[in-house]
Each structure stands twice: as structure tokens, then as C-alpha cells.
Design an enzyme around this catalytic site. Structure first.
Site, PDB file in Angstrom:
ATOM      1  N   PHE A  40       0.831  -1.196   0.000  1.00 39.69           N
ATOM      2  CA  PHE A  40       0.000   0.000   0.000  1.00 39.69           C
ATOM      3  C   PHE A  40       0.870   1.252   0.000  1.00 39.69           C
ATOM      4  O   PHE A  40       1.952   1.258   0.574  1.00 39.69           O
ATOM      5  CB  PHE A  40      -0.920  -0.026   1.219  1.00 39.69           C
ATOM      6  CG  PHE A  40      -1.863  -1.208   1.176  1.00 39.69           C
ATOM      7  CD1 PHE A  40      -3.116  -1.081   0.596  1.00 39.69           C
ATOM      8  CD2 PHE A  40      -1.469  -2.450   1.648  1.00 39.69           C
ATOM      9  CE1 PHE A  40      -3.967  -2.172   0.508  1.00 39.69           C
ATOM     10  CE2 PHE A  40      -2.321  -3.544   1.562  1.00 39.69           C
ATOM     11  CZ  PHE A  40      -3.569  -3.408   0.990  1.00 39.69           C
ATOM     12  N   GLU A  41       0.364   2.303  -0.612  1.00 37.92           N
ATOM     13  CA  GLU A  41       1.147   3.525  -0.759  1.00 37.92           C
ATOM     14  C   GLU A  41       1.525   4.144   0.589  1.00 37.92           C
ATOM     15  O   GLU A  41       2.443   4.948   0.685  1.00 37.92           O
ATOM     16  CB  GLU A  41       0.396   4.564  -1.587  1.00 37.92           C
ATOM     17  CG  GLU A  41      -0.917   5.007  -0.984  1.00 37.92           C
ATOM     18  CD  GLU A  41      -1.675   5.962  -1.926  1.00 37.92           C
ATOM     19  OE1 GLU A  41      -1.220   7.088  -2.093  1.00 37.92           O
ATOM     20  OE2 GLU A  41      -2.706   5.555  -2.480  1.00 37.92           O
ATOM     21  N   THR A  42       0.780   3.770   1.627  1.00 36.02           N
ATOM     22  CA  THR A  42       1.060   4.290   2.958  1.00 36.02           C
ATOM     23  C   THR A  42       2.315   3.686   3.581  1.00 36.02           C
ATOM     24  O   THR A  42       2.798   4.180   4.597  1.00 36.02           O
ATOM     25  CB  THR A  42      -0.125   3.987   3.872  1.00 36.02           C
ATOM     26  OG1 THR A  42      -0.537   2.625   3.629  1.00 36.02           O
ATOM     27  CG2 THR A  42      -1.289   4.906   3.568  1.00 36.02           C
ATOM     28  N   ASN A  94       0.711  12.326  -3.919  1.00 36.39           N
ATOM     29  CA  ASN A  94       1.217  11.904  -2.609  1.00 36.39           C
ATOM     30  C   ASN A  94       2.739  11.835  -2.555  1.00 36.39           C
ATOM     31  O   ASN A  94       3.361  12.266  -1.591  1.00 36.39           O
ATOM     32  CB  ASN A  94       0.662  10.513  -2.254  1.00 36.39           C
ATOM     33  CG  ASN A  94      -0.632  10.596  -1.484  1.00 36.39           C
ATOM     34  OD1 ASN A  94      -0.983  11.660  -0.963  1.00 36.39           O
ATOM     35  ND2 ASN A  94      -1.350   9.492  -1.404  1.00 36.39           N
TER      36      ASN A  94
END
Lengths: 255, 325, 325, 255
Positions: free
Chosen positions: A51-53, B110
Site C-alpha cells: 500500500f502507498e502508505t 502523494n
């Protein structure tokens, strides 16, 4: 025998089938998370979902409702952050496949998740790029989930958030994006591919019970249907894994 | 040494922390991500103090951002994503504010925003990337020329140069560094020595903290020096980057906090509906922000039953089997 | 799943790992720092296999670098610091090789080299810094024009541009990214799933690993999946960045390994003296490298008594009271 | 009463006295490590000692023999890495004082730790910059330890590794280095400062028993001695702390 399944289930299965063992799979929220998890549990056990997180390879015993969900941090091999995650997406050593969603798509697989109407005073504002633009720039391939509607499959995007094949042909490479591009579009009606040379969208698979004409009518540009074949519906086993293991709480499957 | 002596000058109330560091027009960076570790208690205090004209810089933000926008605290926004996951794929007050032309905004991605914080943390004026080539992120500048002259606003959205290390055509995007006035974070642990430990994903919190002039941290627990120094590999920030520390258990509610409590699905669903209606939203603010006198009042309002439901399994980090519809 | 099944294709001997990934002329980045966590067992195996013309890229290196240079494996070097702390403020064979014109070398600083690895890890072609303005690091290029044309060598040492985000004069140095062929690391833990956990300082190991085409890791212990996944906040690298794993307890000796064993002061002192004399150094290589058949032979040569002396206090991480003169 | 003390002890004490509470102190190896630790234990308990390798505020129960020493990782508030450490040195929010050593220094406090003779084929090669060049670029102030010899205090460096006041006056600022510069030079004979305006080195303190003339004779350029005063020798308490607490194994004190 005919099985009942939801649009989201058919979409998750259709997308999941693209994943190969060893792929590093970038998942977003919703059906994309369903597809990524399904891919790992059904087709490609050695694939890694991340996940990008910054959560890499979580156990996903429960399906996350956001990419920052606490469930994305549990049982991982590494809890890191955004910079780490995006440097993985673009890492030349890794074959990364990304699942994205969008409000609009054009025939070259470029995506809009920013706004409809005038950018500065939009008719509808969406969330924005998030990591989509980054992932579209860097991943080895992007699979996009769409509701198949004319207003979403458009000749010209109101805003180009995430680059697919840009203007077709080798225009993406010429931008300086050294790999990647739109791999497939998975909708509630079927699966689209992109021509190897022109990079234009074509109809690859229509779901059982969906006519080619319906797909053409719901696409806002001319789409080549000469290569279309009927999609293989989910098997009983695929659905069972999806419902019982991937999304036991039926948070996304039901839709 | 007496307990907390090392951080006695940093330990303060929410009220004092906001008063000391956040002004009208401040550039603020928000810790956390969409529905996790948003510094909500600090957010509510900012609203209560009637701070105006904030310039928010963030990557993907949900609840804290949306409430701040809805309460009219935000004038200017640099952002990659305004959403709360499945609970609000696009944040409602954020959406309304942009559609109605109420805030100045600038879109980045982001990675771009995270890299801008990294550049600020490394004290370099810009950082290169290839992300966004060909996209409208590099075609539209959201801020006007006038806004570009104001403090803490970059002179341009980005620059593009030829890679000087190759003779082949190779466009590289340069992103301007961010150095917010204040970064506000909610974390799990602060040591009695002031050391910060974030559990689970750190998002871009560490870069955000290091890029800022001041850092306010709320935390779930203040833990002994002996504990936090026993395994310093796990720690996130040294004490000298942090200017104010406030102990606020459940300070991220209704967003989640790994290892402590889950996000509150009922509240987030309720919020999505209420945020659509200006009157109802006003009432929500009264009820959940303006009329709340102490954080204990807030917790009582959430209710013991819900707090227990949200409590995270200490090993798995989230509330197993929580009804999240 | 059977034990180690997930990493069965990566688990190999030192011999196989070096044979598979390191060639004559390879660009190699060394993990660790001066006298800690140098990948010594791998270094010795590289020497035993007679690898030549290596292009070493590193920040501050001591023992591994010096032995490689002394054994004639190194043709080209980009470096910030060649030393072993108090045991050899300048590494002896490194010093000799440069004074005698035996290697091509290029000087950078520690931050510059670390940033170059970071740029490689982030997949960006260069990274800005202000470090070194006015210094001779920016006046002398160590590599010739011919060397600059070779693979993996940057087309120039650095570039200097005006900061495009300000109209005031503002020089910024751009450093070229590093993407070595192979990074070799010695770490404490590898999980049965291939996850890497480094304890104590990580130096620039993580950036070095991510910047490389291939990564070889030697480790003290291979630990259960359940252990390494219980607290993933502590882990350093996901499995997919690592190409070869070799379990080599004491694989960093005579350099130290936090939590496992200290550096070996007696060996380092002995080495400094021996390295000054070409004949003695040759004998040292025979004794400690060429004549060593297995890692067990090596450990026996160090001796049980010394290994126990060097054993780290598991809480403090070093050998308390060790005679370090 | 007259106390016996070594050169290293006098140097460590002289340098340590420059440190103020709240300073973030960057330490190298040897006498610099002694001075940093002494400063924290004697003069500035709230100072934080840290190392370029990423170890921040270690307990230092034993003195490290290298900046990567395992003792630099023990009892810290954070074990990080090089990039973290150097971004701390340059952080505008922090007042960072760095201790460095060098083979050569010029009258503007520029340092050489690279080589003597021709750079490409040097007579003597040293370790190189390490973090010195970075720290000299970024810290709020640099204190340099030197053996006071004519061949080390030179008119022109063979190689300028680390910038002090560059060419004097405001030349350092004009390079683009927004803060910092040479604060003091601590040698085995005395302590040098730098003129506020010209940035030229001057003699600030000579140690008890050392004549101004000796210092002039051991300096390879003209040095202003008009402001010189005798240094205060280490007190019994300072020496006791240095020997018993900072370096109980007497690894560096003895020299």
C-alpha cells in the site's frame, strides 16, 4: 451450473487473474483491495500486496477500508512510509502492478480523479491524485477499475491526473516515463486491453450476459470490438475464497 | 531526576499549545493519513480558538482536514488527496469548498508532497522526481501570481530541467521544498525524555516534523525513559524536534491509532451524511467541538461502550471483528 | 510451510553468492561503517575467488575496504573516508594504494555519498545539496575523462545550478545517483520469509541496498517468520530487495555487530601493524583468507576464548569492559 | 596546588567549555569524543551529543573508539543513519556545534583531512572528508582540534576538505553557506579564535606554562596575539569527571 455473483466480485476476479507470482501489487481501496488480496490468495501466492502508505505484505485477515487502515499495518514484513512505498512502485528491479480507480478514462488509459468541469471552479471535485499519478508514472503496469458509463469513458478528460499511454504510440516513453502504462481496464461490463502498437483501448472480454453493443453504447468513444471474447465467470472456488477468506465481513463483495 | 523533568517546558495543555504556536495565517502540516492518526484533539482546539486563514499542506487527508475546512479555518490548501477511504471517497466539506470557490488550492500527488517534506527536512531547496510527467498536475498552477508572492508559498509550483548528467533528452521535475510553520502529530508514545515513538505506519510524519519550524505532538501515553531508550531502533524522532507535548488519550478519534484503537465507523458514517448539509454540519461542530469543554467531556460523549468496542487488539493492532459497515 | 521454504531460492553458500553476483569489474557497495558490520566473510570470499578490477563505492569504510584493496581486488574507488576509527585513523593499504598511484579514486563526503545512494534508491538521476560549497571536493575530479565514459561511472562528479525557485543568487550542488551492481551487507537477522532486520545504527545500508541491482546479505541468525512479523516496525528491508542470503555467524569479525559481538581490538591492532609491511600483509592474507577452507576454520582461528570475550551484552549491545587498547 | 594533566585532557576541557546547555554537539573520534562527553557531563547537562553515523544521545558509559562504535548505539534516544544525522547537523531549528580534527588548517579555519602533496599522487594520503566537509558546511559552529605545529598551521592548504571562513570576511556567506564557520581551534598549546570581522585566526588563550612565542613559532602564518590571555587550567573536579566518568578505561585521557 450458474452462480450468483456481484459486479465487484466479477471485477475483482477478472483483475486478479492478471497477477503473476512474484508480482508486487499496489492496492488502493475498495474493489482494488479485493482484487489484490484475491490475486494473492487464489492465483499468485508469491505475489506481494502493498500500500502507498508504507504497509508491505500485511496478513489482511480483515479487509482494509482505507490504505491507511490499521489492518494494513498488521503482520506486514515492513511498516514504513510513503516515500518508501513509492520508491518500491518505481523500483527497476521489481515488477509492480497497480490497481487504480478513476472518475474518467480516455481511450489511451489516461485517468482523471481530480475534477469535472473547470479545474479552478469545478462542477464536481474528487479526491485528487493521491498516489495515483505517482503509480501511473512508475509501475510496470496499471489495471484500472471503472463503472462502465459513457460519461466516464470520454474522448477528452476534464483533467489528466494519471498518465496511461498519454497520446498513444510511444508518446509515454517520450515523456521520460521509462516503463509501465495502462495494462487493462476492468469494468462492471467487461475487460478492455490496449493495442500493442497504437495503445488504443479495445474490448478484450465481455462478461456473461453482457452484449458487445451494451459496452459500445456505454463507451464515449469508438472502441475496437473485433478481438472481444466472453469472459470466464468466477468459479465456485474463486467465489468461496473471495467471500470467506478475502472479505469475510462482506464489506466490499456485496456491492 | 524527577518524572517528566526533562520535558517539563514542553508539556502543556491543548489550549496552550495552539495559542503558543498557531496563528491566523500559519502554514500547518497535518500528521496521519485519511482515517488514521489524525491529530483531532488539536484540530478541535484550533477550531475552538477561532484560528483563521490557515494554509494547510498535506498529502492524503480526511477527517482533520475536512473539519478544519468546514469550520472555516482554511484559506489555502496544498494537497494530494482529500478523502476518508470507503467512508468518504472524497471528503464532503473539502469538495464543497472547492466547488464553491471558497479556498485557494494547489494539487500535487502523494509522492510529490512527501518528497517536498523530505526536501524541507533535508534542508535542500528542491528535490527531483519523474512523477507526474505528462499529467495536468504539471499543466495547471492552482495558485495565482499574487499568492505566489506570499510567505511560505513556493515561487512556482515546480520547475523542469534537463538531467545534466546525460546528453540524451531527459526531463526532470524539480519540486520546491516545504517548511511549514507548524506540524501537528498524534502519536502513540512520548518518552519522559521527549523521544517520540510512532507504532505502525509512519506515513510522512517524520519528514513533516523535521521540515517544520515547530512541532506539536499529542500522544496516547507518556512512558518511562528506561522503556523508550531500551530499544531506540524503534523510535521515530529525537526530543529536540518537538516543541509541545500534550497527553490526549484517544486524541485521534474518530480516526484510528494503531495498537490503541480503531477508527470509529459509526462516527465516520454519521459525519459523511451530516457534512452534506450546512445546518447539520454547524450543529455537529457545536456538539462535537464548540460545546466540548474538556477532552474528558469528549470521551464521555463518544461513550464508554464505543471506546471499548474500538479498543485495538494489542497484538494485531486493530479492533478484531469491529462492525465497519 | 516448510521451514525456509520462502527463501529456499535465495539461501546459498558464500561461494555460490559471490560466484553468482560478483564479476571482475563489478561496482560494489559495502555495508557497515569503519569497524562495524563490515561484510567480512563475503569480502574474504571475494578475495579467495580472485575477483579483480572492482569499483567500490562507499562512504566511510575501514576493514573490508582495506583488505580488498590490499589483496589487489580494487581498481576504482569512490569514497568519503578510509579509516578504522582509533585503530587506524587512515587505513593502511588504502593509504599506500593512493600514494603509489595503484587505484583510481574520487573523493566525496559522507553526506554526499549517502545522498547519492538515496537518489539511486529513489530512482532519481541526481539529488541536490549545499554540502561542499567552496571545498576542493568540488574543485578536483579524481576520475579521468576516459574513466567517465565507463559503465556505472557518472558523466561528471557533480553539477552546479542556480536554485530555480529564487531570484537571489543561490548555488546548489547536484550529485549523481549511485546504482551499484551489488550491495553486500552483514546484518543481525533475516526472517524465514526473507525480511531483513538490522539492529542498532543502519548507517546508509538501507539506501545502499535499495540503490543496487543485486543485494547479498550475510546474517547472524535466521529467525522464525512469526518473530520477524510480530513487530514489523523494527524491520529494515522487505524480502524482495534481497537476492542472496547466507547465514554466517560472526560474519563481520574483526568488525563488530551490535547485540552480538564487539569489534576485535587485538586483531585490529595487529592488522594495522601488519598492513604496513607488504610481506607481512601477504602472510596475513594467506593465514586469514586464502588458507581458510570453511567459516568454521576461521572461527577456530579466532579462538573460542576471544569469541566469548567479544560477545556483546545482550541489553547494552557491546562487550562491557572489553580491553580495547 | 598544581595538578598534572595530559594534553588531551587540557584540550578536551578547553573545548568543552564552549558548549552551552541545549547545544547539539557533533562528535568525532578521539579527543573530540572526550570533549563532547565532558561538555555534557560537566558544563551543559542538557546538551545532546550525537554522531554522524546516526546515534543520538547515547549513554556513553564507555568511550567509543569510532563513530560507528557499538557504544554509540547504546541507550540513545534514536538509532538512525547517516542521512538523518547530517540533516540534524544542518537543521535551522538547532544550534549545532561540531568537533573536528584535521591534518592542516589555514588562518581562516579551513581544514585539510585529505592529503599532502599532489592530490592525484599525494605524499601522504589521509582518511578523506568523512562527514567533516558536511559538518563544516552546515553546523552553527566548528571547533577544531589540532597538534600545534608549523607544518599543520599553514598559509595554504594542500587540499581544502572542509570550509571554515573560506577567504575571510563574508566570503563564506557568499558561497551560499547560510550559517556556521570556524568558532575556535583548540591545540596542545592554546586556544585560537577568529576575528569577528576579518575572520582571521588570533591567539585567544595560551595554556599555563606555554609562551606566546612558542605558539607563534609553531604557527606557519602571522597570528595576532594582542588579545591573548592565559587559559584557566582544568580543575580537580573537571579532571575527576573526565577520568572517572567520561573515560574510565583511560583510552584517550592518557595521551
Amino acid at each position: 451450473m450458474s452462480l450468483n455473483y456481484s459486479d465487484n466480485e466479477m471485477m475483482a476476479i477478472s483483475a486478479g487473474r492478471f497477477i503473476k507470482d512474484g508480482d508486487i501489487v499496489f492496492a488502493g481501496t475498495g474493489v482494488s483491495m479485493l482484487a489484490a488480496t484475491a490475486a494473492k490468495r487464489i492465483y499468485a501466492p508469491k505475489a506481494v500486496v502493498f500500500f502507498e502508505t508504507g504497509g508491505i505484505d500485511p496478513s489482511l485477515d480483515e479487509i482494509p477500508m482505507a490504505v491507511s487502515d490499521l489492518r494494513v499495518m498488521s503482520g506486514t514484513c515492513l511498516n514504513s512510509g510513503l516515500i518508501e512505498a513509492f520508491s518500491i512502485v518505481g523500483h527497476r528491479k521489481l515488477h509492480t502492478i497497480a490497481f487504480l480507480g478513476a472518475a474518467q478514462i480516455d481511450k489511451y488509459g489516461n485517468l482523471n480523479t481530480t475534477s469535472i468541469g473547470n479545474y479552478f471552479r469545478p462542477k464536481t471535485r474528487f479526491s485528487g491524485s493521491g498516489g495515483a499519478c505517482d503509480v501511473a508514472s512508475f509501475a510496470s503496469g496499471v489495471i484500472t477499475f471503472m463503472q462502465h458509463e459513457k460519461r466516464r469513458f470520454v474522448e477528452k478528460l476534464d483533467y489528466l491526473t494519471s498518465v496511461g499511454w498519454y497520446k498513444g504510440g510511444d508518446s509515454r516513453r517520450k515523456l521520460g516515463l521509462v516503463r509501465g502504462g495502462a495494462l487493462a481496464v476492468v469494468t462492471n461490463l467487461g475487460v478492455m486491453g490496449f493495442d500493442e502498437k497504437t495503445k488504443e483501448m479495445y474490448l478484450d472480454q465481455y462478461y456473461p450476459g453482457v452484449s458487445i453493443k451494451t459496452i459500445q453504447e456505454n463507451t464515449g468513444f469508438d472502441i475496437d470490438v473485433s478481438r472481444a471474447k466472453e469472459a470466464i465467470p468466477p468459479t465456485e472456488e474463486e467465489l468461496m475464497i473471495l467471500r470467506n477468506e478475502v472479505d469475510p465481513q462482506r464489506l466490499i463483495c456485496k456491492a | 531526576m524527577a518524572k517528566n523533568a526533562e520535558i517539563s517546558d514542553k508539556l502543556m495543555t491543548l489550549e496552550a499549545a495552539v495559542k503558543k504556536f498557531i496563528k491566523n495565517g500559519s502554514q500547518i502540516s497535518l500528521g496521519g493519513f485519511t482515517i488514521v492518526r489524525n491529530p483531532m484533539a488539536l484540530t478541535y482546539e484550533i477550531i475552538r480558538q477561532g484560528i483563521k486563514d490557515l494554509h494547510i499542506v498535506c498529502h492524503s487527508h480526511g477527517q482533520a482536514l475536512d473539519v478544519l475546512i468546514g469550520a472555516g479555518c482554511v484559506k489555502r490548501l496544498e494537497i494530494a488527496y482529500g478523502g476518508s477511504g470507503r467512508y468518504a471517497p472524497t471528503c464532503i466539506r473539502f469538495k464543497k469548498a472547492i466547488q464553491q470557490g471558497q479556498i485557494e488550492f494547489e494539487d500535487y500527488s502523494n509522492y510529490q508532497m512527501s518528497l517536498r517534506f523530505l526536501a524541507g527536512a533535508l534542508n535542500i531547496p528542491f528535490i527531483p522526481t519523474k512523477s507526474g510527467l505528462g499529467s495536468d498536475l504539471l499543466n495547471y498552477e492552482g495558485f495565482s501570481k499574487e499568492v505566489r508572492k506570499e510567505r511560505k508559498v513556493a515561487s512556482k509550483k515546480f520547475d523542469m530541467i534537463q538531467n545534466p548528467f546525460t546528453e540524451e533528452k531527459d526531463d526532470v521535475v524539480l519540486l520546491p521544498a516545504l517548511n511549514p510553520d507548524v506540524t501537528i502529530l498524534h502519536v502513540q508514545y512520548v518518552g519522559e525524555d521527549g523521544t517520540i515513538r510512532i507504532k505502525g505506519l509512519t506515513f510522512a510524519d517524520i519528514e513533516q516534523a523535521k521540515s517544520a519550524d515547530y512541532v506539536i505532538v499529542t500522544c496516547e501515553e507518556i512512558v518511562p525513559r528506561s522503556f523508550i531508550r531500551l530499544d531506540p531502533d524503534q523510535n521515530s524522532l529525537p526530543p529536540f524536534f518537538v516543541d509541545a507535548i500534550v497527553k490526549v488519550p484517544y486524541g485521534a478519534h474518530p480516526t484510528g491509532c494503531y495498537g490503541f484503537y480503531d477508527y470509529d465507523p459509526k462516527h465516520l458514517n454519521m459525519y459523511r451524511v451530516i457534512a452534506e448539509d450546512d445546518e447539520k454540519f454547524k450543529k455537529y461542530l457545536d456538539e462535537w467541538v464548540y460545546d466540548i469543554k474538556t477532552h474528558e467531556d469528549y470521551l464521555n460523549k463518544v461513550g464508554a461502550e464505543m471506546l471499548i468496542k474500538l479498543k485495538a487488539n494489542p497484538i494485531l493492532g486493530y479492533a478484531v471483528g469491529l462492525d465497519r459497515r
